[in-house]
Write a protein that holds these residues in place. Sequence first.
Motif, short mmCIF file in Angstrom:
data_model
loop_
_atom_site.label_atom_id
_atom_site.label_comp_id
_atom_site.label_asym_id
_atom_site.label_seq_id
_atom_site.Cartn_x
_atom_site.Cartn_y
_atom_site.Cartn_z
N ASN A 176 -58.05 -4.57 -26.17
CA ASN A 176 -57.72 -4.87 -24.77
C ASN A 176 -56.98 -3.74 -24.08
OD1 ASN A 176 -58.85 -7.46 -25.05
ND2 ASN A 176 -56.94 -8.26 -25.92
N ASN A 177 -56.74 -2.64 -24.80
CA ASN A 177 -56.06 -1.46 -24.23
C ASN A 177 -54.71 -1.84 -23.64
OD1 ASN A 177 -55.92 1.27 -23.77
ND2 ASN A 177 -56.83 1.13 -21.73
N ILE A 178 -53.95 -2.69 -24.37
CA ILE A 178 -52.63 -3.13 -23.92
C ILE A 178 -51.57 -2.21 -24.53
CG2 ILE A 178 -50.95 -5.00 -23.98
CD1 ILE A 178 -53.27 -6.95 -24.12
N ARG A 179 -50.64 -1.76 -23.69
CA ARG A 179 -49.52 -0.97 -24.20
C ARG A 179 -48.34 -1.13 -23.26
NH1 ARG A 179 -47.04 4.00 -24.06
NH2 ARG A 179 -48.26 4.66 -22.26
N CYS A 180 -47.18 -1.42 -23.84
CA CYS A 180 -45.97 -1.60 -23.04
C CYS A 180 -45.44 -0.24 -22.62
CB CYS A 180 -44.92 -2.36 -23.85
SG CYS A 180 -43.36 -2.60 -22.97
N THR A 181 -45.21 -0.06 -21.32
CA THR A 181 -44.69 1.21 -20.81
C THR A 181 -43.17 1.30 -20.97
OG1 THR A 181 -44.56 0.26 -18.59
CG2 THR A 181 -46.57 1.45 -19.16
N ARG A 182 -42.56 0.23 -21.47
CA ARG A 182 -41.11 0.26 -21.71
C ARG A 182 -40.78 0.75 -23.12
NH1 ARG A 182 -38.09 -2.82 -18.00
NH2 ARG A 182 -39.33 -4.08 -16.56
#
Length: 413
Positions: free
Chosen positions: A201-207
Amino acid sequence: MSQLPALENFDCDGDSNSLGSRWEKWKRALNIYLSATGVDVPQKRRAVLLHTAGFALQEIYYNLPGAHVEETESNDVFKIAVEKLDEYFAPKQSFLYERHLFRLMKQEPEEKFEKFLIRLRNQSSKCNFARKEDDLIDQIVEKCSSSDLRKKILTLGDSVTIDKIIMEANAIETVERQLKGFQVRSNIDVNKIGTRPKNPNNIRCTRCGSPHHDNEYDKCPAKNANCDKCGFKGHFKSQCRTSYKRRMATANANAVRNAKKMKPNDQSKGTGQPTNQPIKPPSNSPPSNINYVFHIDEDAEIICQVGGVNVNMLIDSGSKTNIIDDRTWEYLKSNEVIVSNQQRGSDQVFMAYGSKEPLKVLGSFEALIAIGPEKQPAKFYVIKNGTRSLLGKETAKKLNVLKIGMSKADKSI
């Protein structure tokens, strides 16, 4: 010889289709055992047969007509017993039927050629072949599982023999095992490269950088954390996207704010003398003896020679003074650094980025600093528990390792 392991009892109640072959194998093992133990008297040999075969065979033996006879000079009781048991367990079959079974035999998947050949030879012994080796070769060509072996046999033509076939089959099987070994090792290497889990799903937290949630996740560990790079709240240093200019502006603003909050006694720290000066209202600029240390990641590291000793220093364009941490100071002293005007303590106050407490100044000294051909006298302050040694803006400019602003354009261009 008495230490030989005993034979297993003969299984009389197993598969009836394999009863004859099982009896032949057990009888062969019995003859080997009798030879190894040195039993050669017919009556004793018969006793060993009945004892080792077990109760089931004994029951059959004593109910076979003419099987149990008394020993005389003209008869061999062991031979008679074996013949009667042969008639019971392995009745003779038609050669046509045995040859039919022979023609049905084929090499099974993953079966070694040697085992296939043994099965063929056992069955061919029951077929009364006139040309036993030729029939074996014909069956191998038709029913072996290796097409490579079949090609080799056809290539040899009329000169082919069983021994040559065995040699070719062993060579082919050895090569196939080696090729499988190469293939398994190659698959392991490919799997090592591709073991990193995918993120469909190409999910990545930018935090925090986690691939398991986005930056809206309430339980993100970086949500309430302070960045060690820019000082802002809400992300880790590894995910910091704050620009260099913004970090510098924030650092300067924090330094001014911290200076306004300082107590009067803090400004004279290091002199050892209390102050009775009245408290002046804070202005927009910090006091002149307050020095701010803004070590930013983009600062350049350079090798300097301080008092004749090489040390690594960071160019700090936001600091007016030169800073030496206490570990570097001990290193300089151990290498007989040449200094002058050495003093304990200082009337100067140094503030680290993002800190409300001033750094502890152990003292100061003056020394000649050189970078390449450039040399300049400079003053250095020794800070306790410092993390890096910093080269201030003024000294860096004099040594021609820092330029502020743009140079004039060449009119000849």
